[in-house]
Design a protein around this motif. Structure first.
Motif, PDB file in Angstrom:
ATOM      1  N   VAL A  62       0.835  -1.201   0.000  1.00 57.17           N
ATOM      2  CA  VAL A  62       0.000   0.000   0.000  1.00 57.17           C
ATOM      3  C   VAL A  62       0.871   1.253   0.000  1.00 57.17           C
ATOM      4  N   LYS A  63       0.253   2.328  -0.435  1.00 60.28           N
ATOM      5  CA  LYS A  63       0.872   3.652  -0.290  1.00 60.28           C
ATOM      6  C   LYS A  63       0.069   4.380   0.782  1.00 60.28           C
ATOM      7  N   VAL A  64       0.775   4.969   1.754  1.00 66.43           N
ATOM      8  CA  VAL A  64       0.097   5.588   2.892  1.00 66.43           C
ATOM      9  C   VAL A  64       0.691   6.955   3.186  1.00 66.43           C
ATOM     10  N   LYS A  65      -0.085   7.746   3.929  1.00 64.12           N
ATOM     11  CA  LYS A  65       0.400   9.045   4.403  1.00 64.12           C
ATOM     12  C   LYS A  65       0.335   9.055   5.921  1.00 64.12           C
ATOM     13  N   LEU A  66       1.409   9.525   6.544  1.00 61.20           N
ATOM     14  CA  LEU A  66       1.446   9.594   8.002  1.00 61.20           C
ATOM     15  C   LEU A  66       0.584  10.756   8.482  1.00 61.20           C
ATOM     16  N   ILE A  67      -0.406  10.441   9.345  1.00 64.78           N
ATOM     17  CA  ILE A  67      -1.305  11.499   9.831  1.00 64.78           C
ATOM     18  C   ILE A  67      -1.195  11.708  11.340  1.00 64.78           C
ATOM     19  N   LEU A  68      -0.586  10.750  12.061  1.00 66.43           N
ATOM     20  CA  LEU A  68      -0.472  10.899  13.509  1.00 66.43           C
ATOM     21  C   LEU A  68       0.761  10.141  14.004  1.00 66.43           C
ATOM     22  N   ALA A  69       1.537  10.797  14.860  1.00 64.60           N
ATOM     23  CA  ALA A  69       2.651  10.137  15.560  1.00 64.60           C
ATOM     24  C   ALA A  69       2.762  10.830  16.909  1.00 64.60           C
ATOM     25  N   ASP A  70       2.217  10.201  17.925  1.00 60.78           N
ATOM     26  CA  ASP A  70       2.119  10.810  19.249  1.00 60.78           C
ATOM     27  C   ASP A  70       3.032  10.080  20.219  1.00 60.78           C
ATOM     28  N   LYS A  71       4.071  10.760  20.650  1.00 61.08           N
ATOM     29  CA  LYS A  71       5.047  10.170  21.569  1.00 61.08           C
ATOM     30  C   LYS A  71       4.399   9.769  22.890  1.00 61.08           C
ATOM     31  N   ASN A  72       3.459  10.570  23.385  1.00 63.50           N
ATOM     32  CA  ASN A  72       2.856  10.325  24.695  1.00 63.50           C
ATOM     33  C   ASN A  72       1.965   9.086  24.701  1.00 63.50           C
ATOM     34  N   THR A  73       1.180   8.918  23.641  1.00 61.53           N
ATOM     35  CA  THR A  73       0.297   7.745  23.569  1.00 61.53           C
ATOM     36  C   THR A  73       0.963   6.573  22.859  1.00 61.53           C
ATOM     37  N   ARG A  74       2.121   6.851  22.236  1.00 62.78           N
ATOM     38  CA  ARG A  74       2.894   5.862  21.461  1.00 62.78           C
ATOM     39  C   ARG A  74       2.114   5.355  20.257  1.00 62.78           C
ATOM     40  N   LYS A  75       1.222   6.174  19.738  1.00 69.17           N
ATOM     41  CA  LYS A  75       0.403   5.771  18.601  1.00 69.17           C
ATOM     42  C   LYS A  75       0.956   6.350  17.305  1.00 69.17           C
ATOM     43  N   ILE A  76       0.907   5.528  16.259  1.00 68.62           N
ATOM     44  CA  ILE A  76       1.281   5.949  14.911  1.00 68.62           C
ATOM     45  C   ILE A  76       0.127   5.557  14.000  1.00 68.62           C
ATOM     46  N   GLU A  77      -0.380   6.531  13.234  1.00 72.67           N
ATOM     47  CA  GLU A  77      -1.508   6.244  12.346  1.00 72.67           C
ATOM     48  C   GLU A  77      -1.227   6.774  10.946  1.00 72.67           C
ATOM     49  N   PHE A  78      -1.728   6.025   9.975  1.00 71.47           N
ATOM     50  CA  PHE A  78      -1.582   6.394   8.575  1.00 71.47           C
ATOM     51  C   PHE A  78      -2.949   6.540   7.928  1.00 71.47           C
ATOM     52  N   GLU A  79      -2.957   7.259   6.824  1.00 68.64           N
ATOM     53  CA  GLU A  79      -4.142   7.323   5.950  1.00 68.64           C
ATOM     54  C   GLU A  79      -3.837   6.520   4.698  1.00 68.64           C
ATOM     55  N   LEU A  80      -4.808   5.711   4.276  1.00 62.89           N
ATOM     56  CA  LEU A  80      -4.631   4.895   3.077  1.00 62.89           C
ATOM     57  C   LEU A  80      -4.739   5.765   1.831  1.00 62.89           C
TER      58      LEU A  80
END
Length: 733
Positions: A708-726
């Motif tokens: 897949v090709k994705v775009k990074l939309i969230l990277a939160d150090k405090n919650t340790r969450k990383i989210e992408f958009e498809l």
């Protein structure tokens, strides 16, 4: 042609179904599943149900949550009805609860593989993530495999200490923001004197009343902006104490290297042998060294010497109790939290070059097909003739460095060691050793511990050679102990669960992975053959990761069931007593039952024997704690690193799929989530049977291995969450 009456009847059935959930979200796929058989006479009924759901959302009768699940538009009123559903008081059960980020719970019964009960957040009754709870089911229909339940009592807390940020408001009031996002309670402290806004604190929770936790400050960790406080917060939150108590430091400080006449009498002097250590360039503690030579008849002599930690850490001493409670050293991106104080781990017990050290040595004679033919284990005095790094030895083996300043006998010994490694490598493959070639990340940080690069760990010949020598020593000391019938500590690894293997087989076959043998009575050699047959599969990295996930966890036990992953009948941990407590236990057994059996008090021998199982269980738990701590720190640093790349596009591979979205992995091993809510190009449903997400309109399918090709939309150090958009489907496998 579908009559209006049938259409209206189907639409009303959907409304009734959602209404009967009394405010509990229900996935569209479950609505379809529940109504499909009843209305199967209607052509294309599946698509029609989805259309009705869309219409009802537009008409504001339904509300769609970010998870894509459906609730009635006025669901707040219905939640009260849902939470007040009658309880089946005839059933009282116990289990362990895990809480998701939304604050709802899932209860797993003892010895069950997955959760069977769902607890809405208003029915938790002060239960927190990891607690052991008593609960009763609710008298209402369940969704899917989960039954609704209410917590009636917290039996025991998973933990009592939590890390949080002290936030001081302008009006003098305060709020504690707990780091663990699963903890939704307000926290009240018995004393806030001296606390400053923005400080990270370790809180001991002492009691709960309704939705309020009451506690006290156990430690001020530091300010959120201080270098290293982010890692220390995770360390404390995992129940790890990074500092040694003063009495332990003082105890260790008083220990000295004193090789008296008795020690020289009972130990073999190996100081003239060209023994060497090979470790990472950054290592400070060296607990293993080796020497090897070629014998007549194409046989090899391998001598593995291990730091004699038990000489300094006496059974039941203060230092021993501290080491037991720690269980193992923990290796984080910028520091090591050692099991033993530094003057022991880095000095007295470390096999540093050109100094005498006390050791336990295992001598083996190994034939040209890798079989161990003779074993001798004894206390020794050694002197490391050279401290090598892996990079140096790999360069020597690759002929890019001839080590011209090193003695000839040492270099000759390294070449014989390489020969023996090749013999052992062939042998382990033949017996079925499973090489879980899962790439491990290395996080590079600057002086302020800010991550600058994430790269894959590369394992060279020297690393694999030392691993082979240590495995041989671990096997040899176990064979000898079994022969003597001593109480013993084993490193065991059970065979994988058959159901998990079946799931793996289904997934792997979709990735073009050939499985030529039966999985019913699986043997290590079978899995080894699978990997060999599929060595050119383009998804091999992903398959290795999937295979590792379905394996049992290795642990410590007094019962010998063998080690499945290594394909060995007899195995223990003997070679790292500086950083693992079970190795120290094994050394102690050798002292009590062989080296000093005539001097050992029988009462001490019986006491230690009676404690082995308890110590094994504790060591296994401490190992899991250290792994979790390392993972949490890595995940936090991954998020911190990726936060500098928000908005950037990447190519990635789908690494897991579920009903709420899919995880994708970047080439640097970092994983992140694509939520279904962010997939705006289509309406996706999760097919549980095929374990894939399927687009309703375009028909795109996302499963393990999909590019897949994705775009990074969230990277939160405090919650340790990383989210992408498809962004784009790049192809399946």
């Amino acid at each position: 042609m579908l009559r209006n009456k049938e259409k209206a009847e189907l639409k009303q059935a959907i409304i009734d179904l959602v209404n009967n959930e009394h405010g509990r979200p229900i996935p569209p796929g479950i609505i379809v599943k529940k109504l499909l058989n009843q209305y199967k006479h209607i052509d294309n009924v599946r698509n029609l149900i989805y259309k009705h759901i869309s219409d009802l959302i537009n008409e504001k009768q339904f509300k769609q949550l970010p998870s894509k699940s459906i609730v009635l538009f006025n669901s707040k009123n219905n939640i009260n009805v849902y939470t007040n559903a009658p309880i089946d008081n005839s059933q009282t059960l116990q289990g362990t609860i895990s809480i998701n980020s939304a604050g709802n719970g899932f209860i797993k019964l003892k010895d069950e593989k997955k959760a069977q009960y769902y607890v809405y957040k208003t029915n938790l009754n002060s239960a927190l993530d990891g607690d052991t709870v008593e609960f009763s089911p609710m008298k209402k229909p369940s969704i899917g495999d989960l039954k609704d339940a209410v917590i009636t009592k917290v039996i025991s807390r998973g933990k009592d200490f939590y890390v949080g940020i002290f936030n001081l408001n302008k009006d003098g009031t305060y709020k504690i923001s707990i780091d663990n996002q699963k903890i939704k309670m307000d926290v009240k402290l018995d004393d806030i004197h001296g606390l400053v806004n923005g400080q990270k604190i370790l809180i001991q929770i002492k009691k709960f009343e309704k939705d309020i936790a009451y506690g006290s400050v156990s430690r001020v960790i530091g300010h959120t902006g201080d270098v290293g406080v982010d890692i220390l917060s995770i360390v404390y939150d995992n129940g790890v104490e990074p500092e040694f108590p003063n009495n332990i430091i003082e105890y260790a400080r008083n220990l000295k290297l004193d090789i008296d006449p008795y020690q020289r009498q009972i130990r073999k002097d190996l100081t003239n042998l060209p023994i060497v250590t090979i470790d990472p360039a950054t290592s400070k503690d060296f607990d293993d060294a080796f020497y090897t030579k070629k014998l007549d008849g194409d046989k090899y002599f391998l001598s593995v010497s291990i730091a004699d930690v038990s000489h300094y850490v006496r059974f039941k001493s203060e230092l021993d109790e501290e080491a037991l409670n720690r269980g193992c050293s923990i290796y984080l991106v910028d520091r090591v939290i050692p099991m033993l104080p530094h003057n022991l781990s880095d000095d007295l017990c470390s096999l540093n070059p050109n100094v005498e050290r006390l050791a336990l040595t295992c001598d083996m004679i190994i034939n040209n097909v890798g079989a161990i033919q003779d074993i001798k284990v004894y206390p020794s005095i050694i002197k490391s003739h050279r401290r090598y790094s892996y990079d140096e030895v790999n360069a020597f083996y690759n002929k890019t460095d001839d080590l011209k300043n090193d003695p000839k006998d040492v270099k000759e010994m390294l070449l014989i060691a390489l020969e023996l490694h090749r013999v052992l490598d062939i042998t382990k493959k033949k017996r079925g050793y499973i090489n879980f070639d899962v790439p491990e990340p290395i996080i590079m940080v600057d002086k302020d511990c800010v991550p600058t690069e994430i790269k894959k760990h590369e394992s060279g010949t020297a690393q694999r050679m030392i691993e082979d020598f240590m495995v041989a020593a671990n096997e040899a000391v176990t064979i000898h102990a079994n022969k003597e019938k001593w109480p013993f500590v084993y490193r065991v690894h059970d065979k994988p669960n058959e159901d998990r293997l079946k799931t793996f087989a289904l997934e792997a076959k979709r990735l073009g992975f050939k499985i030529p043998t039966d999985i019913k009575n699986i043997k290590p050699i079978d899995i080894s053959k699978w990997l060999e047959v599929n060595k050119d599969n383009q998804n091999l990295d992903l398959i290795h990761m999937m295979l590792l996930r379905c394996m049992a966890k290795a642990e410590y036990s007094t019962k010998n069931i063998g080690h499945f992953g290594l394909a060995l009948k007899d195995y223990t941990h003997f070679t790292s007593p500086i950083r693992r407590y079970p190795d120290l236990m094994v050394h102690r057994i050798y002292w009590m039952y062989e080296f000093e059996k005539n001097k050992t008090n029988e009462g001490n021998r019986k006491e230690m024997s009676s404690l082995l199982e308890e110590y094994c269980e504790k060591s296994s738990k401490n190992e899991l704690r250290s792994i979790q701590c390392e993972r949490d720190v890595n995940q936090m640093k991954f998020a911190e690193y990726m936060s500098k790349h928000i908005g950037e596009e990447f190519e990635a591979t789908v690494s897991s799929v579920s009903n709420f979205g899919m995880f994708v992995q970047l080439p640097n091993t970092i994983e992140g989530l694509i939520k279904l809510a962010s997939c705006k190009d289509d309406y996706y449903t999760f097919n549980e049977k095929t374990n894939e997400l399927v687009g309703k309109r375009k028909g795109n399918r996302y499963s393990l291995g999909t590019k897949v090709k994705v775009k990074l939309i969230l990277a939160d150090k405090n919650t340790r969450k990383i989210e992408f958009e498809l962004l784009q489907h790049l192809g399946n496998r």
